[in-house]
Design an enzyme around this catalytic site. Structure first.
Site, PDB file in Angstrom:
ATOM      1  N   LYS A 109      30.075  41.647  77.557  1.00 37.66           N
ATOM      2  CA  LYS A 109      30.017  43.075  77.860  1.00 37.66           C
ATOM      3  C   LYS A 109      31.304  43.357  77.215  1.00 37.66           C
ATOM      4  CE  LYS A 109      29.792  42.735  82.465  1.00 37.66           C
ATOM      5  NZ  LYS A 109      29.463  41.609  82.623  1.00 37.66           N
ATOM      6  N   GLY A 162      27.238  38.878  84.388  1.00 40.71           N
ATOM      7  CA  GLY A 162      28.428  38.260  84.077  1.00 40.71           C
ATOM      8  C   GLY A 162      28.206  37.337  82.879  1.00 40.71           C
ATOM      9  N   SER A 174      33.549  42.153  75.045  1.00 43.09           N
ATOM     10  CA  SER A 174      33.626  42.112  73.732  1.00 43.09           C
ATOM     11  C   SER A 174      32.731  43.401  73.045  1.00 43.09           C
ATOM     12  CB  SER A 174      33.116  40.863  72.968  1.00 43.09           C
ATOM     13  OG  SER A 174      33.841  39.667  73.322  1.00 43.09           O
ATOM     14  N   ASP A 177      36.168  45.799  85.830  1.00 44.79           N
ATOM     15  CA  ASP A 177      35.777  44.465  86.070  1.00 44.79           C
ATOM     16  C   ASP A 177      36.835  43.860  86.834  1.00 44.79           C
ATOM     17  OD1 ASP A 177      35.171  41.803  86.330  1.00 44.79           O
ATOM     18  OD2 ASP A 177      33.834  41.738  84.252  1.00 44.79           O
TER      19      ASP A 177
END
Length: 384
Positions: A78, A74, A80, A102
């Site tokens: 990821k 986290g 972007s 997510d």
């Protein structure tokens, strides 16, 4: 890698100003959104060397490999990376879908659009069709509980028929939890887009996955459900033939109902087989690990890579995001951070699994990557 470590360690001057690109992006954003960007998107410093090649030409060739899953710890960027890859696919002629599994709704923030409705939303400002979607864990959880009450997936009916109603409630609580909720909702959706004519026009599907633990559950769900369903069916068979008393419980009508329930479970298991095979098919699927240059993030990426190999998930690329630029002079803080990043990159080079992946270097930008113009700029910078 060696040249990058050298520049990070020595800090020689190598920054480039992108004010012209920044002004172009600002005007493009004004035309698209009706107002200028709040921050001047210049991305003035880049650390990606000219010789670094992502292999994007290979990624856009043909239509066989169409599924790209991006995952990692986290907070490593990821979303972007996934959104910028989807934009670049669309701008290279591939009708594309980008999906977030997510629970945090970051994809909406990246595209500056509300994508939380549970349906595909068109994204404007790209050359080919691009649609985005965020899977809602609460909605998935509620849908699962409704299906359980209706007996739609057969699990509750089967276990109730065996006198295991209390255990079926516990299984429902486990499968309906947020941990498995998105995973259960994602797998049938993956299968739907592979089989439905509605989605046949899309040649690239990009997944922005949840942090590592959730993602591994998504990928292992088909095996988990296969094993669970198999055990329940075997248990039913044993209990049904154990004693004449148990057999008498299943009259003609009950026996037919139990057979219908068993058929439902078998069909569910077949669907899970297809999802599992899709995830493991190196010709159609690739998992891209995203990390940042810190010891903790690289350590988790190494464990993720090992888990993916165990699940037979194909992995070819490692994105190292938020790399600091080499500068002629450093403040004390920057010098310390640069040293930490060099240590993390050295870990990647020495890791027996990660060192075999193609390294994709993504710089730390000097403005927030938000909206299609910014994502296009990031995609052109990173995916080469």
């Amino acid at each position: 890698m060696a040249s990058l470590l050298h520049r990070l360690g020595k800090g020689r001057t190598c920054y480039t100003q992108f004010s012209r690109i920044g002004r172009s992006l600002a005007s493009e954003a004004t035309a698209m959104y009706g107002k200028p960007l709040q921050l001047p998107l210049q991305a003035r410093w880049m650390s990606t060397p000219a010789g670094t090649v992502t292999g994007f030409d290979e990624m856009i060739k043909g239509t066989q490999r169409k599924f790209y899953l991006l995952g990692g710890k986290g907070g490593v960027g990821k979303t972007s990376c996934a959104a910028s890859l989807a934009v670049k696919f669309a701008n290279h002629g591939h009708p594309t879908i980008v999906v977030s599994t997510d629970p945090a709704h970051s994809l909406s923030d990246s595209f500056a659009q509300d994508l939380t409705g549970g349906t595909l939303v068109p994204v404007q400002g790209v050359d080919s069709p691009l649609f985005a979607l965020e899977l809602n864990p609460e909605k998935a959880k509620e849908e699962f509980r409704k299906s359980q009450k209706a007996g739609n997936d057969g699990v509750k009916d089967l276990m109730d028929g065996m006198g295991l109603g209390m255990l079926s409630d516990q299984v429902s609580d486990l499968w309906g939890s947020e941990t498995w909720g998105v995973a259960r909702h994602s797998s049938p959706w993956v299968l739907q887009i592979t089989e439905s004519e509605e989605y046949s026009k899309f040649t690239r599907i990009v997944f922005d996955t949840a942090p590592t633990g959730h993602t591994l559950r998504l990928l292992s769900l088909p095996d988990f459900m296969d094993a669970s369903i198999g055990k329940m069916l075997k248990l039913k068979e044993k209990l049904s033939s154990a004693t004449s008393a148990l057999k008498s419980m299943f009259g003609k009508n009950d026996g037919q109902k139990q057979q219908l329930t068993s058929n439902k479970l078998e069909k569910l298991r077949e669907k899970m087989y297809k999802v599992r095979d899709l995830f493991r098919d190196s010709d159609s699927t690739e998992f891209i690990i995203v990390t940042i240059p810190t010891v903790m993030a690289v350590s988790e990426s190494s464990r993720l890579h090992a888990s993916l190999l165990k699940e037979s998930i194909p992995v070819h690329r490692l994105v190292v995001n938020q790399l600091l630029p080499p500068l002629a002079t450093d403040c004390k803080f920057c010098a310390m951070r640069r040293k930490d990043q060099a240590r993390a990159l050295d870990m990647i080079q020495k890791d027996p699994g990660l060192d075999k992946l193609r390294l994709v270097e993504a710089p730390l930008f000097d403005a927030e990557i938000r909206g299609v113009p910014a994502l296009k700029f990031m995609g052109d910078t990173v995916w080469k």
